[in-house]
Design an enzyme around this catalytic site. Structure first.
Site, PDB file in Angstrom:
ATOM      1  CD  GLN A 199      -2.398  -1.299   2.748  1.00  0.00           C
ATOM      2  OE1 GLN A 199      -3.310  -0.566   3.115  1.00  0.00           O
ATOM      3  NE2 GLN A 199      -1.863  -2.215   3.555  1.00  0.00           N
ATOM      4  CG  HIS A 217      -2.971   2.387  -2.092  1.00  0.00           C
ATOM      5  ND1 HIS A 217      -2.925   2.316  -0.717  1.00  0.00           N
ATOM      6  CD2 HIS A 217      -4.089   1.705  -2.463  1.00  0.00           C
ATOM      7  CE1 HIS A 217      -3.972   1.623  -0.270  1.00  0.00           C
ATOM      8  NE2 HIS A 217      -4.688   1.243  -1.309  1.00  0.00           N
ATOM      9  CB  CYS A 228      -3.304  13.810 -22.221  1.00  0.00           C
ATOM     10  SG  CYS A 228      -1.638  14.031 -21.531  1.00  0.00           S
ATOM     11  CB  CYS A 284      -2.085  17.561 -23.305  1.00  0.00           C
ATOM     12  SG  CYS A 284      -2.540  17.779 -21.563  1.00  0.00           S
ATOM     13  CG  ASN A 348       0.135  -3.738  12.437  1.00  0.00           C
ATOM     14  OD1 ASN A 348       0.709  -2.982  11.667  1.00  0.00           O
ATOM     15  ND2 ASN A 348      -0.842  -3.340  13.240  1.00  0.00           N
ATOM     16  N   GLY A 350       0.085  -2.354  16.989  1.00  0.00           N
ATOM     17  CA  GLY A 350      -1.075  -1.470  17.043  1.00  0.00           C
ATOM     18  C   GLY A 350      -2.350  -2.162  16.596  1.00  0.00           C
ATOM     19  CB  CYS A 374       8.057  -4.691   9.927  1.00  0.00           C
ATOM     20  SG  CYS A 374       6.350  -4.247  10.257  1.00  0.00           S
TER      21      CYS A 374
END
Length: 393
Positions: A199, A217, A228, A284, A348, A350, A374
């Site tokens: 993400q 994302h 364009c 453009c 993780n 939290g 992590c």
């Protein structure tokens, strides 16, 4: 109905126990001492004291001077991660049992390889990039991210966005992969990790050497014309922004780095954003230029969604790393994995969306829950897996 195969009941029982443990642990977070080991309690206390110190000192302790890039003395405190990007961010502390948890993580990866990995902002905090939802994250400091419609239908919001992003881009773009990014890239090369679905918009998985990456994302280092569709890398556009807006480039007020390369410009809310000049499309000459990222309120392109979903359903399991799973685009992948009977793991620190009412069935499906940083736990798991590979030779 089909009868369960041998061992199925026992597997479901273990999974249910782990899921219930996860839910109980999440409910008791910070309240029940029984949920923590002694080392975990010490780590939690250190984290709480650091957070209290940060809030007591006020946001001034985390501000930087745009002119000199000076960060005040709080960067030396325990738990504070700083990098050459001149960003400072208090990375949340884990339970303090990374060694034992790494062994459980390594076992999960070994048994279910290749495992698809879904990553979020928690993977990049150790590279100095702030997240949104942790106690020291951008939301807790008042950030309200721009929405897709605000950007598309307001020239004022476009100028405000680019003024802030111009300041935040240089440190954001200099961020380097941390141990977590590097471990995932090496695990992918070993065939233990499959597709990395991120993400994040920082490109750090690719910088670390990962090959099979889905940018769910988008990427902040690419800009796109909304008229364009022409795309280009941001470097030249950033230089033009700075050249056209010399007064803003020399902003003398203080600023704070925020998530996704944003920056809070102190005192700029009273400034006249109409004086900020944004270059038009190089192809453009008309359309507004926007980072090629999915802003809040926008939708992920179908081709990207299909590629991510295909990886989740085709690979041996799903590991969610450094993500609260709050965005629907991410949570749908977790839900699909659970519905498809895939093993689920979570790394993780939290709260996550699994705590919300109505998600108990998915929480029950989680067979691994690790609450450690992590980078630290992934690096340790990698070493354990490499050692086991050596023993087999």
């Amino acid at each position: 109905a089909n009868s369960p195969g041998p061992g199925t009941t026992q597997k479901r029982s273990r999974r249910g126990v782990e899921g219930r443990r996860v839910r109980v642990f999440l409910r008791r977070r910070g309240l029940g001492a029984a949920a923590f080991s002694a080392s975990g309690m010490r780590a939690a206390a250190r984290s709480t004291l650091l957070a209290m110190a940060c809030f007591a000192a006020g946001s001034r302790a985390l501000r930087m001077s745009l002119g000199g890039g000076e960060v005040d003395g709080l960067r030396a405190m325990a738990g504070m991660v700083t990098t050459a990007t001149d960003m400072a961010f208090a990375v949340p502390a884990g339970r303090g049992d990374a060694g034992a948890e790494a062994a459980r993580l390594a076992d999960f990866l070994r048994r279910h390889a290749p495992v698809a990995v879904l990553t979020g902002a928690g993977v990049s905090t150790e590279s100095g990039i702030p997240d949104y939802r942790s106690p020291g994250g951008s939301y807790s400091r008042g950030q309200k991210p721009i929405t897709h419609d605000e950007f598309m239908f307001s020239a004022h919001h476009q100028r405000r966005y680019w003024a802030r992003s111009m300041a935040g881009w240089r440190p954001f773009s200099k961020a380097q992969p941390n141990d977590g990014h590097s471990a995932l890239a090496e695990l992918q090369a070993m065939g233990i990790v499959g597709t990395v679905i991120t993400q994040n918009v920082d490109g750090l998985h690719q910088k670390a050497g990962a090959q099979d990456v889905v940018d769910l994302h988008g990427r902040n280092d690419i800009i796109k014309c909304m008229a364009c569709g022409a795309k280009k890398y941001r470097g030249g556009f950033q230089e033009e922004l700075e050249a056209r807006n010399a007064a803003w480039s020399g902003w003398k007020g203080e600023w704070e780095a925020r998530a996704d390369g944003d920056a809070a410009l102190r005192g700029a809310e009273e400034a006249d954003y109409d004086s900020f000049e944004v270059p038009h499309c190089y192809a453009c000459g008309e359309g507004p230029m926007k980072p090629d990222v999915v802003f809040f309120g926008d939708r992920v392109e179908d081709a990207v969604k299909d590629r991510a979903m295909g990886a989740v359903l085709e690979q041996g399991g799903l590991l969610a790393v450094g993500t609260s799973m709050s965005t629907l685009s991410a949570f749908r992948l977790v839900q699909a994995a659970a519905d498809g009977g895939k093993p689920l793991g979570v790394v993780n620190i939290g709260k996550t969306r699994l705590e919300r009412k109505g998600n108990e069935a998915i929480a029950d499906h989680v067979s691994l829950y690790v609450e450690e940083r992590c980078g630290e736990v992934l690096a340790k798991a990698l070493e354990l897996l490499k050692e086991s590979e050596e023993l087999r030779k």
